[in-house]
Scaffold this motif. Structure first.
Motif, mmCIF file in Angstrom:
data_model
loop_
_atom_site.group_PDB
_atom_site.id
_atom_site.type_symbol
_atom_site.label_atom_id
_atom_site.label_comp_id
_atom_site.label_asym_id
_atom_site.label_seq_id
_atom_site.Cartn_x
_atom_site.Cartn_y
_atom_site.Cartn_z
ATOM 1 N N MET A 245 6.864 54.000 -30.530
ATOM 2 C CA MET A 245 7.389 53.504 -29.260
ATOM 3 C C MET A 245 6.728 54.245 -28.114
ATOM 4 S SD MET A 245 11.297 53.716 -27.768
ATOM 5 C CE MET A 245 11.330 55.487 -27.954
ATOM 6 N N THR A 246 6.465 53.549 -27.036
ATOM 7 C CA THR A 246 5.987 54.166 -25.807
ATOM 8 C C THR A 246 7.153 54.230 -24.830
ATOM 9 O OG1 THR A 246 3.783 53.251 -26.121
ATOM 10 C CG2 THR A 246 4.341 54.022 -23.919
ATOM 11 N N ILE A 247 7.576 55.431 -24.527
ATOM 12 C CA ILE A 247 8.621 55.590 -23.512
ATOM 13 C C ILE A 247 7.926 55.539 -22.165
ATOM 14 C CG2 ILE A 247 10.454 57.047 -22.606
ATOM 15 C CD1 ILE A 247 10.784 58.249 -25.341
ATOM 16 N N VAL A 248 8.055 54.419 -21.482
ATOM 17 C CA VAL A 248 7.390 54.269 -20.192
ATOM 18 C C VAL A 248 8.006 55.205 -19.175
ATOM 19 C CG1 VAL A 248 6.805 52.651 -18.357
ATOM 20 C CG2 VAL A 248 6.862 51.867 -20.734
ATOM 21 N N ALA A 249 9.321 55.240 -19.147
ATOM 22 C CA ALA A 249 10.012 56.130 -18.218
ATOM 23 C C ALA A 249 11.455 56.286 -18.679
ATOM 24 C CB ALA A 249 9.962 55.586 -16.796
ATOM 25 N N ALA A 250 12.018 57.477 -18.476
ATOM 26 C CA ALA A 250 13.423 57.749 -18.819
ATOM 27 C C ALA A 250 13.943 58.789 -17.840
ATOM 28 C CB ALA A 250 13.534 58.250 -20.257
ATOM 29 N N TYR A 251 14.700 58.308 -16.853
ATOM 30 C CA TYR A 251 15.181 59.202 -15.804
ATOM 31 C C TYR A 251 16.654 58.926 -15.497
ATOM 32 C CZ TYR A 251 10.246 60.137 -14.904
ATOM 33 O OH TYR A 251 8.918 60.487 -15.038
ATOM 34 N N ALA A 252 17.291 59.978 -15.036
ATOM 35 C CA ALA A 252 18.645 59.845 -14.499
ATOM 36 C C ALA A 252 18.535 59.710 -12.977
ATOM 37 C CB ALA A 252 19.487 61.058 -14.860
ATOM 38 N N TYR A 253 19.379 58.846 -12.407
ATOM 39 C CA TYR A 253 19.374 58.634 -10.962
ATOM 40 C C TYR A 253 20.749 58.993 -10.408
ATOM 41 C CZ TYR A 253 14.956 56.204 -11.598
ATOM 42 O OH TYR A 253 13.652 55.908 -11.905
ATOM 43 N N ARG A 254 20.717 59.837 -9.380
ATOM 44 C CA ARG A 254 21.968 60.293 -8.769
ATOM 45 C C ARG A 254 21.971 59.892 -7.302
ATOM 46 N NH1 ARG A 254 21.470 65.344 -9.837
ATOM 47 N NH2 ARG A 254 22.303 65.099 -11.948
ATOM 48 N N ASN A 255 22.973 59.088 -6.923
ATOM 49 C CA ASN A 255 23.072 58.589 -5.549
ATOM 50 C C ASN A 255 21.792 57.881 -5.099
ATOM 51 O OD1 ASN A 255 25.717 59.640 -5.196
ATOM 52 N ND2 ASN A 255 24.852 61.671 -4.766
ATOM 53 N N GLY A 256 21.189 57.129 -6.031
ATOM 54 C CA GLY A 256 20.011 56.343 -5.703
ATOM 55 C C GLY A 256 18.704 57.098 -5.719
ATOM 56 N N THR A 257 18.731 58.360 -6.106
ATOM 57 C CA THR A 257 17.520 59.181 -6.118
ATOM 58 C C THR A 257 17.256 59.697 -7.523
ATOM 59 O OG1 THR A 257 17.994 59.889 -3.853
ATOM 60 C CG2 THR A 257 16.364 61.164 -5.071
ATOM 61 N N ARG A 258 15.973 59.698 -7.910
ATOM 62 C CA ARG A 258 15.622 60.216 -9.234
ATOM 63 C C ARG A 258 16.017 61.674 -9.335
ATOM 64 N NH1 ARG A 258 9.519 60.155 -11.600
ATOM 65 N NH2 ARG A 258 9.778 57.888 -11.285
ATOM 66 N N ALA A 259 16.766 62.014 -10.394
ATOM 67 C CA ALA A 259 17.283 63.372 -10.544
ATOM 68 C C ALA A 259 16.486 64.172 -11.566
ATOM 69 C CB ALA A 259 18.759 63.327 -10.928
ATOM 70 N N ASN A 260 16.507 63.709 -12.824
ATOM 71 C CA ASN A 260 15.831 64.477 -13.872
ATOM 72 C C ASN A 260 15.448 63.549 -15.024
ATOM 73 O OD1 ASN A 260 19.006 64.943 -13.985
ATOM 74 N ND2 ASN A 260 18.242 64.753 -16.102
ATOM 75 N N PRO A 261 14.436 63.911 -15.810
ATOM 76 C CA PRO A 261 14.062 63.108 -16.978
ATOM 77 C C PRO A 261 15.119 63.210 -18.072
ATOM 78 C CG PRO A 261 12.727 65.095 -16.883
ATOM 79 C CD PRO A 261 13.526 65.059 -15.618
ATOM 80 N N VAL A 262 15.156 62.176 -18.935
ATOM 81 C CA VAL A 262 16.135 62.116 -20.023
ATOM 82 C C VAL A 262 15.376 62.031 -21.340
ATOM 83 C CG1 VAL A 262 18.010 60.777 -21.060
ATOM 84 C CG2 VAL A 262 17.851 60.986 -18.571
ATOM 85 N N GLU A 263 15.778 62.854 -22.300
ATOM 86 C CA GLU A 263 15.143 62.834 -23.620
ATOM 87 C C GLU A 263 16.045 62.110 -24.610
ATOM 88 O OE1 GLU A 263 14.143 66.715 -24.916
ATOM 89 O OE2 GLU A 263 12.760 67.119 -23.248
ATOM 90 N N LEU A 264 15.392 61.477 -25.615
ATOM 91 C CA LEU A 264 16.141 60.772 -26.664
ATOM 92 C C LEU A 264 16.617 61.785 -27.701
ATOM 93 C CD1 LEU A 264 14.864 58.305 -25.295
ATOM 94 C CD2 LEU A 264 14.521 57.327 -27.555
ATOM 95 N N VAL A 265 17.928 61.805 -27.930
ATOM 96 C CA VAL A 265 18.520 62.726 -28.907
ATOM 97 C C VAL A 265 19.541 61.980 -29.747
ATOM 98 C CG1 VAL A 265 18.147 64.811 -27.520
ATOM 99 C CG2 VAL A 265 20.228 63.454 -27.203
ATOM 100 N N ASP A 266 19.924 62.576 -30.874
ATOM 101 C CA ASP A 266 20.905 61.951 -31.775
ATOM 102 C C ASP A 266 22.318 62.405 -31.439
ATOM 103 O OD1 ASP A 266 19.319 60.311 -33.426
ATOM 104 O OD2 ASP A 266 18.564 62.090 -34.444
ATOM 105 N N GLU A 267 22.701 62.291 -30.203
ATOM 106 C CA GLU A 267 24.067 62.627 -29.798
ATOM 107 C C GLU A 267 24.454 61.778 -28.588
ATOM 108 O OE1 GLU A 267 23.282 66.485 -26.944
ATOM 109 O OE2 GLU A 267 23.520 66.825 -29.118
#
Length: 321
Positions: free
Chosen positions: A1-23
């Motif tokens: 799989m190609t993860i194009v992008a994975a980010y958390a957005y807070r109040n409409g602004t990019r906050a931090n990247p998100v990693e795939l985990v088993d939880e």
């Protein structure tokens, strides 16, 4: 799989990247996660399923990559399938975008799509006030992005058909051009079968009471619905133009063949006069008084010329020559 992008957005602004985990992912108020992936494996989809509580049937459909456009409700989450389309020569190639929508997440799974969501994401990130509305606004933007991709494709096909129409008016369509018309007509019919379900998808999002879709977001989906109907009207018109080009080509060809037939018939009638006279005098009879006439030869030639001239003028006046 190609993860194009994975980010958390807070109040409409990019906050931090998100990693795939088993939880399980712990949602935060005023924050949502936007993950974009292409062609995921079963293990990778399993991680997404665990993190965001995705329904097994929706995960199975996302892995399949051969679904019709649809909207399905799984508890407090939505699963949306949209069809992408782009031109490869005269052929329409289709892709698929599966979208998981929750209150605090939106996940896009793309199969065979020629247009990435990178530019769309950057465009949305430049408008934090709109992005802070949450996943439902991002869902609208993605579907609008997919539908807008239909327009250049349809316009390109229209240009190709109009070029063939112009050629048809100047000369005969060749066999390969006729085959191309039929191929394009078939592609248009298949595309209409995609547009119908896509219109149903956007119609449901704009009119039904669905989880994760705020009432304030529905006008945006209605706008996309208008775009789909516009494309449907363009495609229906394109299909009619293709049919009319083929029919007009047949009519013009029949007209040209009729003109040629009339011209041949006219010349045959004109040539029948000297042929008949020559046939009579070509008979090997001894007692033919005209044969002894001093100027008979010239008289016969004059008669032939006068009759042929009269017939020529008559046929020309009638438009046969």
């Amino acid at each position: 799989m190609t993860i194009v992008a994975a980010y958390a957005y807070r109040n409409g602004t990019r906050a931090n990247p998100v990693e795939l985990v088993d939880e399980r992912h712990a949602p935060v108020e005023s924050e949502f996660v936007w993950i974009g992936v292409t062609a995921p494996t079963e293990d990778e989809m399993a991680k997404l399923k665990t993190m965001f509580g995705l329904h097994p049937l929706a995960v199975e459909d996302a892995l399949n990559g051969r679904q019709v456009p649809k909207v399905e409700i799984y508890g407090d989450q939505l699963f949306v399938v949209a069809k992408t389309a782009h031109l490869e020569g005269d052929k329409i190639a289709y892709g698929e975008t599966c979208i998981f929508v929750g209150k605090h997440h939106i996940i896009t799974v793309r199969h065979g799509s020629a247009r990435a969501h990178k530019e769309l994401r950057e465009q949305l990130e430049q408008s934090p006030k709109l992005l802070e509305h949450g996943p439902d606004y991002v869902l609208h933007a993605i579907i609008d992005f997919i539908v807008d991709g239909y327009l250049p494709m349809v316009e390109k096909m229209e240009d190709n058909v109009l070029t063939m129409e112009k050629h048809m008016l100047a000369s005969f369509l060749e066999r390969e051009q006729i085959r191309r018309l039929f191929r394009m007509r078939r592609q248009v019919i298949l595309f209409q079968r995609v547009l119908g379900p896509m219109a149903e998808v956007v119609g449901k999002l704009s009119h039904l009471d669905l989880p994760c879709i705020d009432e304030n977001a529905k006008p945006y989906f209605r706008d996309v619905h208008d775009h789909v109907r516009r494309v449907e009207a363009m495609v229906a018109g394109l299909r009619e133009v293709i049919t009319s080009v083929f029919e007009a080509s047949n009519l013009l060809e029949q007209q040209r063949q009729g003109t040629i037939t009339r011209q041949l018939a006219s010349w045959a009638a004109i040539l029948a006069v000297p042929t008949a006279i020559a046939g009579i005098y070509g008979m090997n009879f001894q007692y033919m008084p005209e044969l002894q006439t001093r100027y008979g030869y010239f008289v016969v030639l004059g008669v032939i010329a006068v009759v042929c001239a009269i017939l020529f003028q008559r046929f020309k006046k009638a438009g046969w020559l």
